[in-house]
Scaffold this active site. Sequence first.
Site, PDB file in Angstrom:
ATOM      1  N   LEU A  22       0.032  -1.597  -5.271  1.00  0.00           N
ATOM      2  CA  LEU A  22       1.279  -0.894  -5.577  1.00  0.00           C
ATOM      3  C   LEU A  22       2.421  -1.387  -4.709  1.00  0.00           C
ATOM      4  O   LEU A  22       3.587  -1.249  -5.055  1.00  0.00           O
ATOM      5  CB  LEU A  22       1.102   0.619  -5.381  1.00  0.00           C
ATOM      6  CG  LEU A  22       0.110   1.307  -6.318  1.00  0.00           C
ATOM      7  CD1 LEU A  22      -0.021   2.778  -5.945  1.00  0.00           C
ATOM      8  CD2 LEU A  22       0.545   1.159  -7.768  1.00  0.00           C
ATOM      9  N   GLY A  23       2.106  -1.936  -3.554  1.00  0.00           N
ATOM     10  CA  GLY A  23       3.145  -2.421  -2.661  1.00  0.00           C
ATOM     11  C   GLY A  23       2.535  -2.825  -1.335  1.00  0.00           C
ATOM     12  O   GLY A  23       1.364  -2.565  -1.055  1.00  0.00           O
ATOM     13  N   ALA A  24       3.348  -3.478  -0.516  1.00  0.00           N
ATOM     14  CA  ALA A  24       2.884  -3.912   0.800  1.00  0.00           C
ATOM     15  C   ALA A  24       4.072  -3.975   1.732  1.00  0.00           C
ATOM     16  O   ALA A  24       5.216  -4.174   1.314  1.00  0.00           O
ATOM     17  CB  ALA A  24       2.200  -5.273   0.705  1.00  0.00           C
ATOM     18  N   GLY A  25       3.806  -3.789   3.000  1.00  0.00           N
ATOM     19  CA  GLY A  25       4.840  -3.849   4.016  1.00  0.00           C
ATOM     20  C   GLY A  25       4.283  -4.458   5.282  1.00  0.00           C
ATOM     21  O   GLY A  25       3.156  -4.974   5.313  1.00  0.00           O
ATOM     22  N   GLY A  26       5.061  -4.397   6.347  1.00  0.00           N
ATOM     23  CA  GLY A  26       4.645  -5.011   7.591  1.00  0.00           C
ATOM     24  C   GLY A  26       3.459  -4.320   8.232  1.00  0.00           C
ATOM     25  O   GLY A  26       2.733  -4.919   9.028  1.00  0.00           O
ATOM     26  N   MET A  27       3.235  -3.032   7.916  1.00  0.00           N
ATOM     27  CA  MET A  27       2.162  -2.274   8.564  1.00  0.00           C
ATOM     28  C   MET A  27       0.878  -2.216   7.745  1.00  0.00           C
ATOM     29  O   MET A  27      -0.177  -1.892   8.278  1.00  0.00           O
ATOM     30  CB  MET A  27       2.632  -0.839   8.843  1.00  0.00           C
ATOM     31  CG  MET A  27       3.856  -0.767   9.729  1.00  0.00           C
ATOM     32  SD  MET A  27       3.574  -1.463  11.366  1.00  0.00           S
ATOM     33  CE  MET A  27       5.179  -1.183  12.121  1.00  0.00           C
ATOM     34  N   VAL A  30      -0.450  -0.624   0.034  1.00  0.00           N
ATOM     35  CA  VAL A  30      -0.743   0.562  -0.756  1.00  0.00           C
ATOM     36  C   VAL A  30      -1.366   0.098  -2.065  1.00  0.00           C
ATOM     37  O   VAL A  30      -0.824  -0.775  -2.753  1.00  0.00           O
ATOM     38  CB  VAL A  30       0.522   1.396  -1.036  1.00  0.00           C
ATOM     39  CG1 VAL A  30       0.160   2.639  -1.835  1.00  0.00           C
ATOM     40  CG2 VAL A  30       1.210   1.785   0.260  1.00  0.00           C
ATOM     41  N   LYS A  44      -3.091   4.230   0.944  1.00  0.00           N
ATOM     42  CA  LYS A  44      -2.408   3.456   1.983  1.00  0.00           C
ATOM     43  C   LYS A  44      -3.442   2.991   3.001  1.00  0.00           C
ATOM     44  O   LYS A  44      -4.181   3.794   3.561  1.00  0.00           O
ATOM     45  CB  LYS A  44      -1.340   4.304   2.672  1.00  0.00           C
ATOM     46  CG  LYS A  44      -0.625   3.571   3.808  1.00  0.00           C
ATOM     47  CD  LYS A  44       0.241   4.496   4.640  1.00  0.00           C
ATOM     48  CE  LYS A  44       1.446   4.978   3.859  1.00  0.00           C
ATOM     49  NZ  LYS A  44       2.382   5.740   4.730  1.00  0.00           N
ATOM     50  N   ASP A 138      13.134  11.900   6.316  1.00  0.00           N
ATOM     51  CA  ASP A 138      13.534  10.769   5.477  1.00  0.00           C
ATOM     52  C   ASP A 138      13.590  11.165   4.012  1.00  0.00           C
ATOM     53  O   ASP A 138      13.001  10.521   3.146  1.00  0.00           O
ATOM     54  CB  ASP A 138      12.568   9.599   5.670  1.00  0.00           C
ATOM     55  CG  ASP A 138      13.157   8.270   5.184  1.00  0.00           C
ATOM     56  OD1 ASP A 138      14.394   8.173   5.095  1.00  0.00           O
ATOM     57  OD2 ASP A 138      12.385   7.343   4.912  1.00  0.00           O
TER      58      ASP A 138
END
Length: 710
Positions: A22-27, A30, A44, A138
């Site tokens: 579904l997505g990815a980031g620096g940490m 998902v 996650k 947030d």
Amino acid sequence: MTGKLTPSDPARIGGHRLLARLGAGGMGAVYLGRAESGELAAVKVILPEYADQPEFRARFRREVAAARRVDSPWAVPVTGADPDAPAPWLATAFVPGPSLAEAVATCGPLPPRGVRILGRMLARALTAVHDAGLVHRDVKPGNVLLAVDGPRLIDFGIARATEETALTSADMVVGTPGFLAPEQAQAQPASPASDVFALGSLLSYAATGRPPFGTGAVDALLYRTVHDEPDLDGVPDDTRAFLERCLAKDPGARPTAREVDETLVEDTPHDTVDWLPDTVVRLIADRSAAMLALPDIEATALDARADGQPTPADTSPRPSSRRRFLLLGGAALLTAGGGAAAWAALREDGTASAASPRARRWILGVQADLTGPQKTVGQAQERGIRLAVEQFNSRKDKPFTLTLKTVDDQGDATRAVKVARALAADRDLLAVIGSTGDETTGASLDSYDAELVPQLTASSAQYPYGVSEPRHFLQAVPGYTSLPGTAAFSLQTQGAQRVGVLIDRDGGIPAWQFGRAMFGGLDFLKIVGEPRVAPRLAEDLAPVVAEMVARKPDGFVYTGTPARAAAVARALARTDFTGLRVLGYTAAEPEFLTAAGAAADGWQVFAPYIDPSASPVRAFATAYRERYGAAPPYWAAEGYDVARMVIARITEAGGRPSRTKLYNLLAKGTYKGLVRTYAFDQKYHLLEGYETFRYEVTGSRYTYAGRVDL
């Protein structure tokens, strides 16, 4: 949008069979997963390198605990977690609908009733958050997902217990600029009142289609949040007074989340989307179908009961019959083989199967302002791009024929979204160059990114762009914050030691970003800089100019609008100032020359566009003149350069590239163009080089003075 699992992705996490990314980031990443119960979940997973850090693992453990304490139908529930696993993970119920940010950007503002209903449901979600002793910190359009049975507040990743907020670093701003509260903008602890302020900002965005404190540079957003009144133009009268209370600078003057719920007198529908416009309902249906159209997976016991019958139908709440046909139209893709078809349309390359009966076209798109306020720049770039395509197609050894498809957004953000969606939907589109201006570029980002279309702009220099987080976007022009460094260096080489910088807020984001960066460049070079900020409503800037000249500077910088730049030039000419004068390039329009008259002479401009008569682009200028019967204007060479870069990367692929492959070739490669060398920062998608060209006004015209090299 979902994506295929990579070879390095795990097959299972915590009893969930992983189906897609579904997505990815620096940490971490998902995933879309299916639990043993058959329910879908968003899982996650934290990267091992962070899991090995005790402080990070403790923070993740707090996130899990915080999310589990929230009990509301309008907040995404936790379905499982293991913060102590080798790869810590957290699973929440999967919501396949679009975010509020995407819905508003795609379909426009919500109607007044829809805003009130949305506000009431989110207020109830925040009440549950606050009753659990937490502060979300947030609340923003990207953290609200729209489902068939109502909105969901997500992402408790930075939520904190109220007694823990004081542990936040004193100089750390937590939240999303443009939606966070003034106290958060000043790095003070957040409180439940801070969430209410963010909710007010979110509802203003839902009602008008724009954040109440504008978009642009982070420091500008924080400044406006603390000092300016919100822009509530377009908010219905029966909602405006309420939002003003939510957006009060003083936290004590804001209502509580529970009071927000009680104030918004509107029946809250259950299990229905009747409160949303049909366009948004269709978007929810389409997105639900697309997100649930899973890739081929091996059949398992989860897909059938022991008796061989299908698993029981989902028993979750259903929308009302009046709208159900809209949702079923999208959901039909998931039955009778539709899931496989929908997934084929959403493969990594964003194109349909090669078995199409019609031969595929190779399309390069152009989105530009051809008839609006920036039509001079838009038309120049479109002609430069067209020339590059025609030259390629005229080659006898061309490996394919490239088709140019142009859309005119007229410099209007709302229209930009519509034309971008239509262009991005063309399965043959490989990439798009555009848009011309900052607002239209920012408005179109989500539409192209949703279809994985590589988008490049040759003239929009703003960053960041509001609430959008582009992943397939490249800014092929030096930003407003890049140019002032070379301008400051040039002033130093010309002997400047004390420079006054007048930032005119009537010039919007470009003026603010250019001015702030100029002051930073002067400071780096140990030049005394004296900034002044002129309010947008100031009618006469002459007193400000006189006060700045009294400080005896040997340099003067103005960044704002052409008309007010002319007034400043005339005011400066009436003083005894004889030093260096610099004009921000966005104000360097013909209007400045006409309105300033003789006072314009001597002003210098540092711009990202090369003079069409310069030797590096002489061959281009000759070809342009032969094709169009006139010399090329400013910005035409930049459009030509970017188009040639895209064509080179398509050719380099050795066959028809997927959109993702083409984007990677563009983003990771280096291309030596006529105007500049194009290489991009891998984190922010920005141009690494910032070649700058200097002009000086002589005889009431802009005279090219060459390239500025550091």
